[in-house]
Design a protein around this motif. Sequence first.
Motif, PDB file in Angstrom:
ATOM      1  N   ALA A  98       0.735  -1.243   0.102  1.00  0.00           N
ATOM      2  CA  ALA A  98      -0.154   0.035   0.044  1.00  0.00           C
ATOM      3  C   ALA A  98       0.822   1.125   0.057  1.00  0.00           C
ATOM      4  N   ASP A  99       1.894   1.221   0.922  1.00  0.00           N
ATOM      5  CA  ASP A  99       2.830   2.298   0.895  1.00  0.00           C
ATOM      6  C   ASP A  99       3.651   2.473  -0.251  1.00  0.00           C
ATOM      7  N   LEU A 100       3.576   1.522  -1.242  1.00  0.00           N
ATOM      8  CA  LEU A 100       4.595   1.747  -2.451  1.00  0.00           C
ATOM      9  C   LEU A 100       3.674   2.424  -3.500  1.00  0.00           C
ATOM     10  N   CYS A 101       2.545   2.554  -3.306  1.00  0.00           N
ATOM     11  CA  CYS A 101       1.485   3.001  -4.319  1.00  0.00           C
ATOM     12  C   CYS A 101       1.431   4.645  -4.224  1.00  0.00           C
ATOM     13  N   ALA A 102       1.486   5.311  -5.274  1.00  0.00           N
ATOM     14  CA  ALA A 102       1.333   6.674  -5.158  1.00  0.00           C
ATOM     15  C   ALA A 102       0.025   7.046  -4.778  1.00  0.00           C
ATOM     16  N   VAL A 103      -0.208   8.107  -3.762  1.00  0.00           N
ATOM     17  CA  VAL A 103      -1.158   8.809  -3.368  1.00  0.00           C
ATOM     18  C   VAL A 103      -2.398   9.083  -4.335  1.00  0.00           C
ATOM     19  N   ASP A 104      -1.642   9.894  -5.389  1.00  0.00           N
ATOM     20  CA  ASP A 104      -2.332  10.675  -6.352  1.00  0.00           C
ATOM     21  C   ASP A 104      -2.690   9.582  -7.662  1.00  0.00           C
ATOM     22  N   HIS A 105      -2.352   8.383  -7.587  1.00  0.00           N
ATOM     23  CA  HIS A 105      -2.560   7.537  -8.388  1.00  0.00           C
ATOM     24  C   HIS A 105      -3.623   6.326  -8.305  1.00  0.00           C
ATOM     25  N   ARG A 106      -4.172   6.347  -6.681  1.00  0.00           N
ATOM     26  CA  ARG A 106      -4.661   5.243  -6.268  1.00  0.00           C
ATOM     27  C   ARG A 106      -5.928   4.942  -6.946  1.00  0.00           C
ATOM     28  N   GLY A 107      -6.745   5.873  -7.436  1.00  0.00           N
ATOM     29  CA  GLY A 107      -7.949   5.694  -8.413  1.00  0.00           C
ATOM     30  C   GLY A 107      -7.696   5.149  -9.582  1.00  0.00           C
ATOM     31  N   GLU A 108      -6.242   5.045 -10.122  1.00  0.00           N
ATOM     32  CA  GLU A 108      -6.085   4.706 -11.536  1.00  0.00           C
ATOM     33  C   GLU A 108      -4.959   3.585 -11.711  1.00  0.00           C
ATOM     34  N   LEU A 109      -4.870   2.701 -10.706  1.00  0.00           N
ATOM     35  CA  LEU A 109      -3.836   1.681 -10.706  1.00  0.00           C
ATOM     36  C   LEU A 109      -4.562   0.553 -11.286  1.00  0.00           C
ATOM     37  N   ILE A 110      -3.596  -0.358 -11.870  1.00  0.00           N
ATOM     38  CA  ILE A 110      -4.003  -1.584 -12.381  1.00  0.00           C
ATOM     39  C   ILE A 110      -3.446  -2.553 -11.912  1.00  0.00           C
ATOM     40  N   ARG A 111      -4.099  -3.655 -11.258  1.00  0.00           N
ATOM     41  CA  ARG A 111      -3.672  -4.559 -10.542  1.00  0.00           C
ATOM     42  C   ARG A 111      -3.177  -5.958 -11.574  1.00  0.00           C
ATOM     43  N   TYR A 112      -1.783  -6.478 -11.144  1.00  0.00           N
ATOM     44  CA  TYR A 112      -1.482  -7.622 -11.668  1.00  0.00           C
ATOM     45  C   TYR A 112      -0.749  -8.517 -11.017  1.00  0.00           C
TER      46      TYR A 112
END
Length: 445
Positions: A98-112
């Motif tokens: 969770a902390d590796l994900c950018a705060v300003d991208h969390r609605g745009e992330l693609i899970r793999y």
Amino acid sequence: MNEALTRHLLLPLHERLRGRETIGHYRHLRANEGGSPEALAVQREAKLQALADHCLAQVPFYRERLRAAGIASGADLTLDRLGDLPPLERAEIREHLADLCAVDHRGELIRYTTGGSTGAPLVFYTDLRKEARHNAHKLRYRAWHGVRPGDRQVDFWGSPIELSKQTRFRLWKDRRLLNHRLLSAFDLTEARLDTYIDELRRFRPSLVYGYPTVIHRVALRMGERGIRAEGWPRLVATTAEMLLDHQRAAIAEAFGCPVANEYGSRDAGLVAAECPRGRLHVAAEHVVAEVDAPDSEGVGDLLITNLDAYGMPLLRYRVGDRGWLDDGGCDCGLPLPVIGGVAGRSNDFLVGGGGRLVHSLAPIYVLREIPAISQFRLYQRPDRSLEVALVTGRELTSEELDGIRTGLLKALDLDVEVAFAFPEVIAPEASGKYRWVVSEAEAGP
């Protein structure tokens, strides 16, 4: 579909509708190839510093790590100082996802999920910028060999055993509009190989792409039938496994064209690919490749920094392969640095029902869907029965174990014993690599 129509209209439209800048970046990369290594280094450092500023502002994990290394702003992180950061390990990604994900991208992330070819599948996130630039580099590499965007392409790839309606629509779109056909790497009976060869001869692709072990099997079957490609393809591109010399020779003989290898991973991105001179050029505008703790011959663990991964940045990520860099460059004239070689993954085949060979990525589609599994190793006995070692974060339910058993037997088309073991850890081999599938069964009836 007409290749020119796909190249100039349908493919660019498709990428724009997906929100990806693929074609524009591809054109930028092609124009950039006439520059000098020095100019390229300036561009890379600027991208690294912009990424560092983003990490300091938006990524909690890297805000702490960068500051601990004395990097208070992006301008402090030069290419020479990148080594001040400790490598990023897979265990850290699991622990700090969770902390590796950018705060300003969390609605745009693609899970793999990675394939887990080191025995430990990994959940990670990507974003449209990274995906578009990854794809642009693929197009650029292929253009070196005369394959243009929109040209006909056949992929030998791992595909789900059962396709959803959405997947079936995507395959129809790819085939009819984008000149892109997918053939499963899992079923390699002689009858299926013959079907694939007939499909290739009808479609006449400019590019054949996929696992070298599978394309090698196709090439051998073509030889058995006395078939040799004529006028197609322009290139066979291999990926995801080690391309061995005997495989390269047999593929080149059957298809009558160059064979070029790609190196990369879904999580780290496309790292390098071969030019027409056969040298592995780093996608330098996309990644920084380093060798950690090289031995006397310059060989060490490869560390990859993806300069375009803003949703989930990966700085000095240990990808699990060993390799070395070649400071001598290449006489092809490209300004891109060169990887001298990679001691990467080499996947085996499993033996399925009727003695058919099945690509060993098949079990991944079963095992990687259970997040509690942190490592696995599958051993196939001479009688084709299976032993499955699982390292788990919790005790698996009987339903989960039954699902694994059913999924594996379905993927292999077998009715054999499946035994489970639950070690605390699966140790690597002497080489430092995990061999996640071992088969001692013999193919044939």
